[in-house]
Design a protein around this motif. Structure first.
Motif, PDB file in Angstrom:
ATOM      1  N   PHE A 221       0.815  -1.215   0.000  1.00  0.00           N
ATOM      2  CA  PHE A 221       0.000   0.000   0.000  1.00  0.00           C
ATOM      3  C   PHE A 221       0.853   1.272   0.000  1.00  0.00           C
ATOM      4  N   GLY A 222       2.166   1.105  -0.149  1.00  0.00           N
ATOM      5  CA  GLY A 222       3.032   2.263  -0.348  1.00  0.00           C
ATOM      6  C   GLY A 222       3.769   2.776   0.869  1.00  0.00           C
ATOM      7  N   VAL A 223       3.610   2.136   2.020  1.00  0.00           N
ATOM      8  CA  VAL A 223       4.269   2.605   3.240  1.00  0.00           C
ATOM      9  C   VAL A 223       5.694   2.053   3.294  1.00  0.00           C
ATOM     10  N   SER A 224       6.664   2.934   3.380  1.00  0.00           N
ATOM     11  CA  SER A 224       8.067   2.525   3.449  1.00  0.00           C
ATOM     12  C   SER A 224       8.444   2.113   4.868  1.00  0.00           C
ATOM     13  N   HIS A 225       9.675   1.631   5.028  1.00  0.00           N
ATOM     14  CA  HIS A 225      10.152   1.312   6.369  1.00  0.00           C
ATOM     15  C   HIS A 225      10.086   2.554   7.255  1.00  0.00           C
ATOM     16  N   CYS A 226       9.607   2.359   8.451  1.00  0.00           N
ATOM     17  CA  CYS A 226       9.359   3.473   9.362  1.00  0.00           C
ATOM     18  C   CYS A 226      10.617   3.841  10.143  1.00  0.00           C
ATOM     19  N   LEU A 227      10.907   5.135  10.175  1.00  0.00           N
ATOM     20  CA  LEU A 227      12.003   5.674  10.987  1.00  0.00           C
ATOM     21  C   LEU A 227      11.468   6.632  12.044  1.00  0.00           C
ATOM     22  N   ASN A 228      10.148   6.655  12.190  1.00  0.00           N
ATOM     23  CA  ASN A 228       9.494   7.620  13.077  1.00  0.00           C
ATOM     24  C   ASN A 228       9.443   7.162  14.529  1.00  0.00           C
ATOM     25  N   ALA A 229       9.176   5.873  14.741  1.00  0.00           N
ATOM     26  CA  ALA A 229       8.980   5.351  16.099  1.00  0.00           C
ATOM     27  C   ALA A 229       9.016   3.832  16.033  1.00  0.00           C
ATOM     28  N   ASN A 230       8.923   3.185  17.193  1.00  0.00           N
ATOM     29  CA  ASN A 230       8.771   1.729  17.206  1.00  0.00           C
ATOM     30  C   ASN A 230       7.455   1.411  16.512  1.00  0.00           C
ATOM     31  N   CYS A 231       7.526   0.554  15.490  1.00  0.00           N
ATOM     32  CA  CYS A 231       6.382   0.425  14.587  1.00  0.00           C
ATOM     33  C   CYS A 231       6.480  -0.889  13.833  1.00  0.00           C
ATOM     34  N   VAL A 232       5.347  -1.431  13.468  1.00  0.00           N
ATOM     35  CA  VAL A 232       5.332  -2.665  12.688  1.00  0.00           C
ATOM     36  C   VAL A 232       6.016  -2.483  11.335  1.00  0.00           C
ATOM     37  N   MET A 233       6.154  -1.241  10.886  1.00  0.00           N
ATOM     38  CA  MET A 233       6.787  -0.978   9.597  1.00  0.00           C
ATOM     39  C   MET A 233       8.295  -0.751   9.712  1.00  0.00           C
ATOM     40  N   ASN A 234       8.874  -0.931  10.893  1.00  0.00           N
ATOM     41  CA  ASN A 234      10.334  -0.893  11.020  1.00  0.00           C
ATOM     42  C   ASN A 234      10.944  -2.059  10.244  1.00  0.00           C
ATOM     43  N   GLY A 235      12.101  -1.831   9.637  1.00  0.00           N
ATOM     44  CA  GLY A 235      12.816  -2.926   8.990  1.00  0.00           C
ATOM     45  C   GLY A 235      13.362  -3.890  10.034  1.00  0.00           C
ATOM     46  N   THR A 236      13.568  -5.141   9.626  1.00  0.00           N
ATOM     47  CA  THR A 236      14.055  -6.132  10.586  1.00  0.00           C
ATOM     48  C   THR A 236      15.042  -7.093   9.934  1.00  0.00           C
ATOM     49  N   ASN A 237      16.064  -7.456  10.684  1.00  0.00           N
ATOM     50  CA  ASN A 237      17.086  -8.393  10.210  1.00  0.00           C
ATOM     51  C   ASN A 237      16.962  -9.773  10.817  1.00  0.00           C
ATOM     52  N   ASN A 238      16.328  -9.870  11.972  1.00  0.00           N
ATOM     53  CA  ASN A 238      16.312 -11.136  12.695  1.00  0.00           C
ATOM     54  C   ASN A 238      15.104 -11.190  13.626  1.00  0.00           C
ATOM     55  N   LEU A 239      14.869 -12.355  14.206  1.00  0.00           N
ATOM     56  CA  LEU A 239      13.688 -12.530  15.052  1.00  0.00           C
ATOM     57  C   LEU A 239      13.754 -11.697  16.326  1.00  0.00           C
ATOM     58  N   THR A 240      14.948 -11.525  16.866  1.00  0.00           N
ATOM     59  CA  THR A 240      15.079 -10.692  18.067  1.00  0.00           C
ATOM     60  C   THR A 240      14.606  -9.276  17.774  1.00  0.00           C
ATOM     61  N   GLU A 241      14.986  -8.775  16.607  1.00  0.00           N
ATOM     62  CA  GLU A 241      14.564  -7.434  16.211  1.00  0.00           C
ATOM     63  C   GLU A 241      13.063  -7.402  15.926  1.00  0.00           C
ATOM     64  N   THR A 242      12.557  -8.428  15.251  1.00  0.00           N
ATOM     65  CA  THR A 242      11.114  -8.513  14.987  1.00  0.00           C
ATOM     66  C   THR A 242      10.325  -8.512  16.290  1.00  0.00           C
ATOM     67  N   ASP A 243      10.805  -9.282  17.256  1.00  0.00           N
ATOM     68  CA  ASP A 243      10.110  -9.368  18.541  1.00  0.00           C
ATOM     69  C   ASP A 243      10.128  -8.042  19.294  1.00  0.00           C
ATOM     70  N   SER A 244      11.145  -7.227  19.039  1.00  0.00           N
ATOM     71  CA  SER A 244      11.233  -5.936  19.736  1.00  0.00           C
ATOM     72  C   SER A 244      10.325  -4.881  19.107  1.00  0.00           C
ATOM     73  N   HIS A 245       9.873  -5.137  17.883  1.00  0.00           N
ATOM     74  CA  HIS A 245       8.979  -4.194  17.207  1.00  0.00           C
ATOM     75  C   HIS A 245       7.532  -4.461  17.615  1.00  0.00           C
ATOM     76  N   PHE A 246       6.759  -3.410  17.669  1.00  0.00           N
ATOM     77  CA  PHE A 246       5.343  -3.542  18.000  1.00  0.00           C
ATOM     78  C   PHE A 246       4.558  -4.021  16.776  1.00  0.00           C
ATOM     79  N   ALA A 247       3.442  -4.691  17.022  1.00  0.00           N
ATOM     80  CA  ALA A 247       2.482  -4.958  15.943  1.00  0.00           C
ATOM     81  C   ALA A 247       1.724  -3.673  15.610  1.00  0.00           C
TER      82      ALA A 247
END
Length: 296
Positions: A221-247
Motif C-alpha cells: 500500500f506504499g508505506v516505506s520502512h518506518c524511521l518515526n517510532a517503534n512500529c510494525v513498519m520498522n525494517g528487521t534483520n532477525n527474530l530478536t529485532e522482529t520481537d522488539s517491534h510492535f504490531a
C-alpha cells in the motif's frame, strides 16, 4: 461621553473579549495527534539490526501522498491470502487467525484461497543450504506464481509458505517480500516457531506472522520502512529485532494507511484491541488499550 458612544465602546470591548477567549480555546487534536503521545521513540540500532547498515529515506506523510500507489477501488478491494505448501492443524489455525487480523488491521475484506502444492517450485527456484535446508527464491514466487494467481477483485495478494525464503543469492534468508507495483507479497512461517510449531510457542509464532504479514501488505500500500517510532513498519534483520517491534503501526504510518484506505480509526482500534485480548497477545492488547484510553 454620551450613551451612544459608551455602548459602542462597550460592544468593542465585548467583541475583543470574545475574540481573545475564542483564540485561547485549545484546538481539538486529531486521532493521529492524540495517539502520537503513545508512540515510542526508536533506540539507536545495534550492529545486528536493520537500521545499522541500511541508510533509508525517511518517508514523510507528504512523500506518501505524492506516491503513486495501490488503493482499494470498487470491484478491486479484497485482500487475498494464498497458502503454499503442506500445513499442519496449528499452521492452518495461524493462517485463519492471520486472515481475521488483516481484515481488522486494514479494514478490508480478507479471504483465503485454496492451498497450492510445493510442486509448483521448479529446481531453478530452489537452493539447498549447508545445513541441508531447502529454500525458495522469493522473487520467483512473486513474479512467476503469485502475480498470475492474483484474483481480479484483489487489491493485494499475500502468499504464505511454510518453506524458508531467500530474496537473492547473497542473502541468507528473508521473512517476507512484497512489490509496490503489482500488489503481491509473500511471508514465510518457517523461522517463526524455532523448529516445530506447538501449543507452547503458538502465540509467539502467531505474533511474528501477524507482524510480517501486515508489514509486507503495508509495503504493497506504499508505506516505506518506518524511521518515526517503534512500529510494525520498522525494517528487521532477525527474530530478536522482529520481537522488539510492535504490531502497532505508529501514528504516522496509521495516518498514511488511513489516507488511502479511508477507514474508521476508532472502529479499527477497538477491533484490534478485542482481537489481541481474545488471542491473549497481552502486550499488543495493552498498547491498543492505551491508545483507546487516550482518545477519551
Amino acid at each position: 461621553m454620551n450613551l451612544g458612544k459608551f455602548n459602542s465602546y462597550l460592544n468593542l470591548i465585548y467583541l475583543a473579549l470574545f475574540i481573545f477567549l475564542f483564540s485561547c480555546q485549545k484546538k481539538e487534536l486529531s486521532y493521529f495527534e492524540k495517539i502520537a503521545f503513545n508512540d515510542v521513540a526508536l533506540k539507536d540500532p545495534t550492529p545486528a539490526e536493520w537500521r545499522y547498515n541500511k541508510k533509508e529515506h525517511d518517508q514523510t506523510f507528504q512523500d506518501f501522498q505524492k506516491l503513486k500507489k495501490i488503493k482499494p477501488e470498487e470491484g478491486k478491494n479484497i485482500i487475498y491470502l494464498q497458502p503454499i505448501g503442506e500445513f499442519n492443524i496449528l499452521q492452518k489455525k495461524q493462517i485463519e487467525l492471520t486472515k481475521q487480523y488483516l481484515a481488522k488491521y486494514f479494514q478490508l475484506e480478507t479471504k483465503i484461497l485454496p492451498t497450492l502444492s510445493n510442486t509448483i517450485f521448479p529446481k531453478s527456484a530452489k537452493r539447498i543450504r549447508s545445513n541441508n535446508q531447502e529454500q525458495i527464491l522469493a522473487t520467483y514466487l512473486l513474479d512467476s506464481i503469485l502475480i498470475k494467481k492474483k484474483p481480479k477483485d484483489a487489491v493485494v495478494l499475500m502468499g504464505i509458505t511454510e518453506k524458508d525464503l531467500f530474496p537473492r543469492p547473497k542473502w541468507n534468508y528473508v521473512f517476507g517480500l512484497a512489490t509496490y507495483e503489482n500488489g503481491v507479497g509473500v511471508t514465510s512461517m518457517f523461522r517463526f516457531y524455532d523448529g516445530n510449531l506447538t501449543e507452547s510457542n503458538f502465540n509467539k509464532s502467531l505474533e511474528r506472522l501477524l507482524k510480517i504479514s501486515s508489514h509486507e501488505i503495508g509495503h504493497m500500500f506504499g508505506v516505506s520502512h518506518c524511521l518515526n517510532a517503534n512500529c510494525v513498519m520498522n525494517g528487521t534483520n532477525n527474530l530478536t529485532e522482529t520481537d522488539s517491534h510492535f504490531a502497532r503501526a505508529c501514528s504516522l504510518c496509521q495516518q498514511k494507511l488511513n489516507s488511502s484506505l479511508k477507514y474508521d480509526n476508532q472502529k479499527r482500534l477497538i477491533e484490534l484491541r478485542d482481537f489481541f485480548e481474545k488471542q491473549n497477545l497481552n502486550s499488543e492488547f495493552l498498547r491498543a488499550e492505551t491508545d483507546f484510553k487516550i482518545l477519551k
